[in-house]
Design an enzyme around this catalytic site. Structure first.
Site, short mmCIF file in Angstrom:
data_model
loop_
_atom_site.label_atom_id
_atom_site.label_comp_id
_atom_site.label_asym_id
_atom_site.label_seq_id
_atom_site.Cartn_x
_atom_site.Cartn_y
_atom_site.Cartn_z
N GLY A 1 -14.71 -5.93 3.81
CA GLY A 1 -13.39 -6.45 3.44
C GLY A 1 -12.70 -7.04 4.64
O GLY A 1 -12.04 -6.34 5.40
N ASP B 1 7.77 -0.44 10.84
CA ASP B 1 6.70 -1.36 10.44
C ASP B 1 7.32 -2.72 10.09
O ASP B 1 8.08 -2.84 9.13
CB ASP B 1 5.97 -0.79 9.22
CG ASP B 1 4.82 -1.68 8.76
OD1 ASP B 1 4.56 -2.71 9.42
OD2 ASP B 1 4.19 -1.35 7.74
N ILE C 1 -5.71 -6.61 6.91
CA ILE C 1 -5.77 -5.26 7.49
C ILE C 1 -7.10 -5.05 8.21
O ILE C 1 -7.14 -4.51 9.32
CB ILE C 1 -5.57 -4.20 6.39
CG1 ILE C 1 -4.14 -4.25 5.88
CG2 ILE C 1 -5.88 -2.80 6.93
CD1 ILE C 1 -3.84 -3.29 4.76
N CYS D 1 0.82 -1.21 0.00
CA CYS D 1 0.00 0.00 0.00
C CYS D 1 0.85 1.26 0.00
O CYS D 1 0.38 2.33 -0.38
CB CYS D 1 -0.96 0.01 1.19
SG CYS D 1 -0.15 0.02 2.80
N ASN D 2 2.12 1.13 0.41
CA ASN D 2 2.97 2.32 0.50
C ASN D 2 4.02 2.43 -0.60
O ASN D 2 4.70 3.45 -0.68
CB ASN D 2 3.70 2.34 1.85
CG ASN D 2 2.76 2.67 2.98
OD1 ASN D 2 1.81 3.41 2.80
ND2 ASN D 2 3.01 2.11 4.15
N GLU E 1 5.75 -5.52 9.27
CA GLU E 1 5.02 -6.34 8.29
C GLU E 1 5.72 -6.37 6.94
O GLU E 1 5.56 -7.31 6.17
CB GLU E 1 3.59 -5.81 8.11
CG GLU E 1 2.71 -6.03 9.33
CD GLU E 1 1.27 -5.61 9.09
OE1 GLU E 1 0.93 -5.29 7.94
OE2 GLU E 1 0.50 -5.59 10.06
#
Length: 417
Positions: free
Chosen positions: A193, A118, A197, A58-59, A120
């Site tokens: 969803g 982070d 996440i 996502c980043n 993950e």
């Protein structure tokens, strides 16, 4: 798979875009799913590019690999995505050689993450490189590098507090709700969803905020049903999404549909709502933001939430950089020795060939005698001297360098001054 480019480290590149210069909408247009990743690797093979892998989160969207020109890697990404290639070129960063290697260490250890530390990201690197290896696109250099990054990531997690505390996009959503919605226990919450996440966000909400009025909606109903059963929550079929959107006070969107699934039409005449879009690409139509009774927050805005945990992590950065430098130097030493090993093997093969030839000439069909060893050895030594002397003679401008190197290698003790 053999590439046509040089495997010199100068031709190792990383090209990518990330949260620093792009918003989530732009990143979403260059996000690469599994099918696109497969096509990209197939194209890389057809172009004789190897040691390739893609990191798409996502980043960031980044591609790592060997190529004569980084533009080849840019074109691989742009061919598979909907984004404009010129825009990607304008917004992307390109790093080569040791800078590219350092970048991967910093990405893999969370130093380059939108939320510092982070952890993950290392799992995403592991998954991405495993897929590339399965498809025959991860060579010895890249595999060794990634293994070193994995090791360093583990060391930093265990030996520093860089990843200590609970900070993630999911937790940032909880902190936002904590400050914005003081009466959250009375609010109806909808999650659409139920992926990783979404599940993490709901778990954090239950643990930290004590909420229970949560409804889950997912395209695959069984996923929502199972998670709801584990946590005592309500679930609804996907066909009732519009109805559930209108009924909710707070909406969390963590689906991964290629197009927006939450639209302005869903909120005509509805009550005020807070919507948090955790999806990349966005799954809430940007036009929803224009509705006066709707407040929309996306992942980029969530990541700006800072707290004391992040400040504590910042203090751990110097320790992490020391660990990275130590292991990066070890990797670079391995790389240099690997290059030398090829040359040394070639020298050994040359000497073996020379030795064999001399032995055969000495025998000349006759029985080999022990006293012939001296004659064979003498000729081999003289041929090696002739080879070195010939090179020094042909490269007159470098002759002093060559002689100094030979002097040093054989430790002759001769003073050339």
């Amino acid at each position: 798979m053999q590439g046509s480019h040089s495997k010199d480290i100068a031709h190792f590149h990383i090209v990518g875009i990330n949260y620093k210069k792009t918003d989530a909408a732009i990143r979403g247009s260059f996000a690469i799913n599994q099918a696109q990743y497969q096509h990209l690797l197939d194209n890389a093979k057809s172009l004789y590019l190897d040691d390739i892998f893609v990191l798409s989160t996502c980043n960031r969207t980044e591609i790592y690999g060997f190529a004569d020109d980084p533009q080849q890697l840019i074109e691989l990404v742009c061919k598979e995505t909907e984004g404009d290639c010129n825009l990607f070129s304008q917004l992307s960063y390109v790093k080569s050689g040791e800078e590219a290697i350092k970048h991967l260490y910093q990405v893999g250890t969370g130093l380059d993450s939108q939320i510092l530390g982070d952890y993950e990201i290392i799992g995403q690197i592991r998954t991405a490189t495993k897929f590339a290896k399965t498809n025959g696109c991860l060579g010895g250099f890249q595999e060794r590098l990634v293994n070193s990054v994995l090791q360093v990531s583990k060391l930093i997690k265990n030996e520093t507090s860089l990843s200590a505390g609970t900070v993630s996009v999911a937790f940032a959503a909880v902190r936002l709700l904590e400050h914005k919605v003081p009466d959250i226990l009375q609010k109806k919450i909808l999650l659409t969803g139920v992926g990783k996440i979404g599940r993490n966000t709901i778990k954090n909400m239950i643990d930290y905020l004590g909420v229970q009025q949560i409804t889950l909606v997912n395209r695959t109903a069984k996923v929502a049903e199972d998670f709801a059963g584990q946590h005592g929550l309500r679930f609804a079929p996907y066909e009732q999404l519009e109805q559930e959107l209108k009924a909710a006070d707070i909406i969390l969107v963590a689906s991964n549909a290629p197009e927006p699934t939450v639209l302005p039409s869903h909120f005509e005449g509805s009550t005020p709502k807070l919507i948090i879009d955790l999806s990349i690409p966005f799954n809430v139509d940007p036009a929803v933001r224009e509705l006066s009774h709707i407040e929309l927050v996306n992942v980029d805005e969530l990541s700006k939430i800072q707290d004391e945990t992040l400040q504590m992590r910042q203090q751990e950065v110097p320790k992490a950089l020391v660990i990275i430098e130590e292991h990066m130097n070890e990797f670079l030493y391995w790389y240099k020795m690997r290059k030398h090993a090829v040359v040394l093997k070639a020298v050994k093969d040359k000497l073996t060939e020379m030795h064999t030839k001399e032995i055969q000439q000495q025998k000349n069909g006759a029985q080999y005698k022990l006293e012939d060893i001296e004659a064979v050895s003498s000729r081999i030594i003289q041929k090696m001297i002739n080879l070195m002397a010939g090179k020094v003679r042909r490269e007159a401008d470098k002759s002093d360098q060559y002689i100094a190197m030979i002097n040093d290698i054989f430790e002759t003790g001769v003073n050339q001054e």
